[in-house]
Design an enzyme around this catalytic site. Sequence first.
Site, PDB file in Angstrom:
ATOM      1  N   TYR A  47      14.991  31.095   5.948  1.00 24.62           N
ATOM      2  CA  TYR A  47      13.783  31.784   6.424  1.00 24.62           C
ATOM      3  C   TYR A  47      13.797  31.959   7.932  1.00 24.62           C
ATOM      4  O   TYR A  47      14.196  31.059   8.668  1.00 24.62           O
ATOM      5  CB  TYR A  47      12.549  30.951   6.075  1.00 24.62           C
ATOM      6  CG  TYR A  47      12.160  30.968   4.616  1.00 24.62           C
ATOM      7  CD1 TYR A  47      11.829  32.167   3.986  1.00 24.62           C
ATOM      8  CD2 TYR A  47      12.094  29.787   3.905  1.00 24.62           C
ATOM      9  CE1 TYR A  47      11.447  32.174   2.650  1.00 24.62           C
ATOM     10  CE2 TYR A  47      11.702  29.786   2.566  1.00 24.62           C
ATOM     11  CZ  TYR A  47      11.379  30.984   1.946  1.00 24.62           C
ATOM     12  OH  TYR A  47      10.998  30.986   0.642  1.00 24.62           O
ATOM     13  N   LYS A  69       0.836  -1.215   0.000  1.00 18.83           N
ATOM     14  CA  LYS A  69       0.000   0.000   0.000  1.00 18.83           C
ATOM     15  C   LYS A  69       0.869   1.262   0.000  1.00 18.83           C
ATOM     16  O   LYS A  69       2.085   1.196   0.225  1.00 18.83           O
ATOM     17  CB  LYS A  69      -0.910  -0.009   1.224  1.00 18.83           C
ATOM     18  CG  LYS A  69      -0.181   0.123   2.553  1.00 18.83           C
ATOM     19  CD  LYS A  69      -1.138  -0.090   3.729  1.00 18.83           C
ATOM     20  CE  LYS A  69      -0.384  -0.042   5.045  1.00 18.83           C
ATOM     21  NZ  LYS A  69      -1.202  -0.492   6.179  1.00 18.83           N
ATOM     22  N   ARG A  97     -10.966   1.002  15.216  1.00 21.30           N
ATOM     23  CA  ARG A  97     -10.902   1.575  13.880  1.00 21.30           C
ATOM     24  C   ARG A  97     -11.990   0.919  13.037  1.00 21.30           C
ATOM     25  O   ARG A  97     -13.161   1.136  13.268  1.00 21.30           O
ATOM     26  CB  ARG A  97      -9.481   1.371  13.311  1.00 21.30           C
ATOM     27  CG  ARG A  97      -9.218   2.163  12.069  1.00 21.30           C
ATOM     28  CD  ARG A  97      -7.746   2.129  11.661  1.00 21.30           C
ATOM     29  NE  ARG A  97      -7.290   0.814  11.183  1.00 21.30           N
ATOM     30  CZ  ARG A  97      -6.065   0.581  10.722  1.00 21.30           C
ATOM     31  NH1 ARG A  97      -5.172   1.563  10.680  1.00 21.30           N
ATOM     32  NH2 ARG A  97      -5.704  -0.622  10.309  1.00 21.30           N
ATOM     33  N   MET A 111      10.767  24.703   0.921  1.00 19.15           N
ATOM     34  CA  MET A 111       9.850  23.837   0.183  1.00 19.15           C
ATOM     35  C   MET A 111      10.604  22.870  -0.739  1.00 19.15           C
ATOM     36  O   MET A 111      10.306  21.682  -0.778  1.00 19.15           O
ATOM     37  CB  MET A 111       8.869  24.694  -0.626  1.00 19.15           C
ATOM     38  CG  MET A 111       7.706  23.921  -1.198  1.00 19.15           C
ATOM     39  SD  MET A 111       6.607  24.954  -2.187  1.00 19.15           S
ATOM     40  CE  MET A 111       5.838  25.987  -0.974  1.00 19.15           C
TER      41      MET A 111
END
Length: 372
Positions: free
Chosen positions: A263, A33, A127, A312
């Site tokens: 940043y 998966k 779940r 990013m």
Amino acid sequence: MLTWIELKADHVKHNVQVFSALAGKEKLAFVLKSNAYGHGLKEIYEALKSENPAWLAVNYVDEGVMLRTLGFKGRLLVVGPFVPEDISQAFKNKLEMLVGHKEGLSAWLKGEVKPEIHIEFDTGMGRQGFRPAEADDIAARLESDKKLVRGVCMHFANVEDVTEFEYANVQMARFDTVYKVFTGRGFKVIAHAASSAAALILEGSRFDLMRVGISTYGFWPSQATKISYKHLHGALIDLKPVLSWRTQITSTSNVPAGEYIGYGCTYKTRHAMRIAVLPVGYFEGYPRIASGSEAYVLIHGERCPIVGRICMNMMMVDITDISGKSNVGDTATMIGGDGKEYIAASDVAGWSETIHYELVTRLHPSIERKLI
Ligand SMILES: *Cc1c(COP(=O)(O)O)cnc(C)c1O
């Protein structure tokens, strides 16, 4: 190429063989998966297919269809949620679905076509899954479709995080009652519960099938699992990590003392530094939260700390100590080995307040995967 993922095909095969030796091929469903845990579904299937797996498992019907398109002919289990529209797709592609809620069961019972199913019980995960007390009711509703019910199953909530298995044993006891209800009513079902951790350390949970995900890729599910295994067996089983993640330096610069990097001006150089820019950031899957931790990459076999905030699509690393020998175009390793050093996926996960499961599944699908 700016960044790429290398996948060792022989390590996939090795891990598959380790589990096959442990439990027998017929009892193993390798879980592919989430783009094969971020490794790359196509590439991992390519590496694994010569081992002739009896079963594969995925989360979504779409992922199962993809594996059929790639040529997989064995049994294929869809373990995740589904909506009614998925049922005919599952049937067409011979996928076996986990049914664990009443909406799903009703949709299946009403469906024009009926794929084979496994009934999931919630023995304590909270779940998906029917309550164990509902087992008799559910079995009664399935009486006329008996042949299509191929298994009963559950999922453990608390094996990876602990070195004692009280809760796992509670879950197994509840599962046992469910299994007896179904077999008592003449259902020819297999039972399955274990994922990698339980398969490794809880022999009593292996039943007829194990759904092995993370360890297919050469990872221990957790540190606790590793400790438990060693405690039980005296030595560790040899799992080989499949994935390395690399990039190349795209630019370098000399930064004087007292200047900021990145940043937010979170990092100030204390001395003149040489900085390399790597074209990898949180878009590619390197967590921004690792900024300011002890996170580093490997260049020429040396640890080069990440400095300033991860951007990013870029990060800056300190190459001052190796400035004489590092240039634009040189390889940097985010995950994997270089010389004597090795960065495990779990190291990066540790710097990022997460687990290696999340880290690898978030490696961006657009990054080129190379089977080596
Ligand atoms: C993901 C998953 C697994 C595999 O778990 P690992 O810890 O990666 O081995 C097994 N069963 C179900 C239902 C899952 O969702």
